[in-house]
Design an enzyme around this catalytic site. Structure first.
Site, mmCIF file in Angstrom:
data_model
loop_
_atom_site.group_PDB
_atom_site.id
_atom_site.type_symbol
_atom_site.label_atom_id
_atom_site.label_comp_id
_atom_site.label_asym_id
_atom_site.label_seq_id
_atom_site.Cartn_x
_atom_site.Cartn_y
_atom_site.Cartn_z
ATOM 1 N N ARG A 84 0.855 -1.191 0.000
ATOM 2 C CA ARG A 84 0.000 0.000 0.000
ATOM 3 C C ARG A 84 0.898 1.252 0.000
ATOM 4 N NH1 ARG A 84 -5.091 1.963 -1.063
ATOM 5 N NH2 ARG A 84 -6.082 2.998 0.684
ATOM 6 N N THR B 107 -9.700 0.880 -9.719
ATOM 7 C CA THR B 107 -8.837 -0.078 -9.050
ATOM 8 C C THR B 107 -8.931 -1.285 -9.954
ATOM 9 O OG1 THR B 107 -9.221 0.818 -6.817
ATOM 10 C CG2 THR B 107 -8.668 -1.495 -6.915
ATOM 11 N N ASN C 68 -6.350 4.533 -7.017
ATOM 12 C CA ASN C 68 -7.556 5.143 -6.459
ATOM 13 C C ASN C 68 -8.547 5.522 -7.547
ATOM 14 O OD1 ASN C 68 -9.238 5.727 -4.363
ATOM 15 N ND2 ASN C 68 -8.457 7.773 -4.018
ATOM 16 N N ASP D 113 -7.873 8.543 0.637
ATOM 17 C CA ASP D 113 -8.395 7.450 1.473
ATOM 18 C C ASP D 113 -8.122 7.685 2.958
ATOM 19 O OD1 ASP D 113 -9.600 6.018 -0.506
ATOM 20 O OD2 ASP D 113 -8.043 4.505 -0.711
ATOM 21 N N SER E 16 -7.821 1.172 3.525
ATOM 22 C CA SER E 16 -8.288 0.716 2.217
ATOM 23 C C SER E 16 -9.522 -0.164 2.364
ATOM 24 C CB SER E 16 -7.167 -0.078 1.545
ATOM 25 O OG SER E 16 -7.628 -0.663 0.353
ATOM 26 N N SER E 17 -10.247 -0.312 1.266
ATOM 27 C CA SER E 17 -11.344 -1.289 1.220
ATOM 28 C C SER E 17 -10.982 -2.487 0.342
ATOM 29 C CB SER E 17 -12.609 -0.633 0.650
ATOM 30 O OG SER E 17 -13.000 0.453 1.440
ATOM 31 N N GLY F 136 -13.842 -1.026 -6.927
ATOM 32 C CA GLY F 136 -15.151 -0.442 -6.608
ATOM 33 C C GLY F 136 -15.168 0.409 -5.357
ATOM 34 N N GLY F 137 -14.003 0.914 -4.933
ATOM 35 C CA GLY F 137 -13.958 1.842 -3.801
ATOM 36 C C GLY F 137 -14.590 1.242 -2.562
HETATM 37 N N1 GLY Z 1 -8.466 3.347 -3.119
HETATM 38 C C1 GLY Z 1 -9.459 2.418 -2.817
HETATM 39 C C2 GLY Z 1 -9.175 1.621 -1.599
HETATM 40 O O1 GLY Z 1 -8.032 1.302 -1.338
HETATM 41 O O2 GLY Z 1 -10.060 1.312 -0.854
#
Ligand code: GLY
Length: 563
Positions: A98, A372, A392, A414, A443-444, A463-464
């Protein structure tokens, strides 16, 4: 993870029952499979498997190829999570590549004098970019787990960057969305707007600077990006354009290996992303909450209501507790414990929506496009990779340091820019996810494995904020007997605590379900856009069948081959 004696006893029994089943059911898949968001990326991975590479070499090839041919979604200017399964050791590892905040970053760096967020400051341009982790992740995977030299696995990506790729509708759609971000940066426009405007579908886009950057990575590994010529180009480019990166920020970047989140639920072992992802904890919690309901005995509106209530509570915890585990104490054991979920279950009424404001926690003070990419790999030895990579939003920050060909991420968004103030995905958070130098933003992204006596599923999606609920819904389907096509084809719905609404794809809720949910007090909002771009590989132990399936919403390609 701490457990009390009763749970430990039950867990031991469950594992004792499951493990022999897993051990005797499986042999080797005998086939290799890749599902990724772009045909050229899938081909790159297959090429490397054909040269004797394992799943990890293939993942390097696919990840690097996506950086070239799906530039809106991920790349050398971004970050990635790689969930690995090493079959020979029966071991799962989470590789965290990350992005991190630069050393000069501060908690209030995106606020104006009045303490309000400056519009787009954490989204557009070099100040929005965290220090990239994906190049280090590629090197790490190849060095530690691959069988082939890094340069060999990067070769297809370098070829694609030199020879060019044919711009898809998706590539061009992203350019339309993000003109605000990139229009003032000539290096970006030179590559993607060859005649000064968005090109036609099928235009060949060549990326010679990116090919050279990839070549330096291939030749020199970590130092080929984080030190020397590439580092200088990146840092000079960022600083000349008003950013705050330093050479030390790059030289000090570290990939971190972490233990995945592992939970057992209804005979399935779920292996997923730990913090700084919120995915694994949320998935564990939602599954434990639902385990106390007999969903199959309920009508479909009530079933979906309970799934939504589980989502609401998991995202409330995400907002309140989660951040970079190297900076904040996260009560992981508690949040993933079945007893904690039982407490949450007690607050759910089967006939009525909970108001998010009635749950203790935080509420937003006020209220884009998401990009993503995810791919799944299985090799014929049973090694697996679930990888989710990101810069992102579409084309990240839109900023390309001259001479690099690298589009920098805007992953700084984020972080929590201001407590309880929604970000691009309308997610809120607390100081747990505030900005600090060297810290990873929450992050998701949720690369996930599901294992049972039936077989294995390798899944994930872009998908955020909706990533987690998409993986959750697909996981529930697999647990109910669905195959890979049914998992990706499923219509999706989502709740994330705030905004207090159920957003859904066309067709995800039948008219009866919509009526039932509305009567229970849910606010429903049909989305005009499709959710996600899921890529799934499954392996059925009984039939030996390996399937790779890409999302009908995307333009990916899946391939299964005997190697
Ligand atoms: N940028 C999307 C995530 O990492 O959740």
């Amino acid at each position: 993870m701490k457990t009390d004696r009763k749970t430990a006893f039950f867990g031991t029994w469950l594992i004792a029952l499951l493990l022999p089943l897993l051990a005797c059911a499986e042999s080797l898949p005998k086939q290799a499979a890749i599902a990724s968001a772009d045909p050229l990326a899938t081909k790159a991975g297959m090429e490397i498997l054909g040269q004797g590479g394992n799943a990890f070499d293939a993942a390097v090839a696919v990840g690097a190829a996506l950086a070239v041919v799906e530039p809106a979604s991920s790349g050398l200017g971004g970050g990635a999570f790689w969930l690995l399964h090493i079959e020979a050791e029966d071991r799962n590892i989470f590789v965290d590549a990350r992005e991190v905040a630069p050393g000069a970053a501060t908690a209030d760096m995106y606020l104006d004098k009045q303490g309000e967020p400056r519009p787009h400051a954490s989204l557009d341009g070099p100040l929005a970019a965290g220090i990239p982790g994906q190049p280090a992740g590629l090197v790490f995977l190849a060095d530690r787990y691959g069988r082939l030299p890094l340069a060999q696995s990067l070769a297809p990506a370098i070829r694609y960057a030199e020879n060019g790729f044919s711009a898809s509708r998706r590539t061009l759609m992203g350019l339309r969305f993000r003109s605000r971000a990139y229009e003032q940066w000539p290096a970006f426009s030179k590559v993607f707007l060859p005649d000064g405007e968005i090109p036609e579908t099928g235009t060949v886009i060549r990326q010679p600077d990116l090919a050279r950057t990839l070549q330096r990575l291939a030749d020199n590994g970590f130092d080929g990006y984080y030190r020397g010529e590439t580092s200088k180009l990146l840092v000079d480019g960022v600083r000349d354009a008003g950013g705050i990166w330093t050479a030390d920020d790059l030289a000090n970047y570290k990939v971190i290996e972490r233990e995945p989140i592992v939970v057992e639920n209804r005979g399935v072992r779920i292996i997923s992303a730990p913090p700084p992802s919120s995915g694994g904890i949320a998935l564990a919690n939602m599954l434990h909450v639902l385990a106390g309901f007999d969903l199959q005995a309920m009508d479909s509106a009530t079933r979906k209501h309970l799934i939504i209530e589980a989502m609401r509570r998991a995202y409330r915890d995400r907002a309140k507790y989660l951040g970079d585990p190297d900076f904040v104490d996260i009560p992981v054991a508690r949040l993933t414990h079945p007893y904690y979920a039982a407490g949450q279950r007690g607050s759910i009424r089967t006939d009525q929506a909970t108001r998010s404001t009635s749950l203790a926690g935080i509420w937003p003070k006020q209220s884009g496009g998401t990009q993503t990419t995810h791919f799944s790999v299985l090799d014929s030895e049973g090694n697996r990779v679930a990888a989710t990579l990101s810069i992102n939003t579409w084309y990240g920050s839109g900023f390309m340091p001259p001479g690099t060909g690298v589009i920098l991420n805007n992953e700084m968004d984020d972080f929590v820019i201001k407590p309880a103030t929604p970000n691009e995905y309308e997610l809120i958070g607390t100081t747990a996810n505030e900005i600090a130098p060297g810290k990873r933003m929450l992050s998701s992204m949720s690369p996930t494995f599901l294992e049972s006596d039936r077989g294995v599923a390798i899944l994930g999606t872009p998908g955020g904020s909706r990533i987690i609920t998409m993986v959750f819904l697909a996981g529930l389907e697999w647990m109910g007997g669905a195959n890979a096509s049914e998992m990706v084809g499923l219509k999706r719905y989502h709740h994330q605590f705030f905004p207090d609404e159920v957003v859904f794809e066309k067709g995800a809720l039948s008219p009866d379900e919509q009526e039932g949910l509305t009567e229970m007090g849910h606010q429903l909002k049909e989305s005009r856009r499709a959710f996600g771009n899921m890529n799934v590989v499954t392996w059925d132990y009984e039939t030996g069948k390996v399937e790779a399936v890409t999302d009908p919403r995307g333009r990916g390609e899946d391939e299964v081959r005997v190697y």
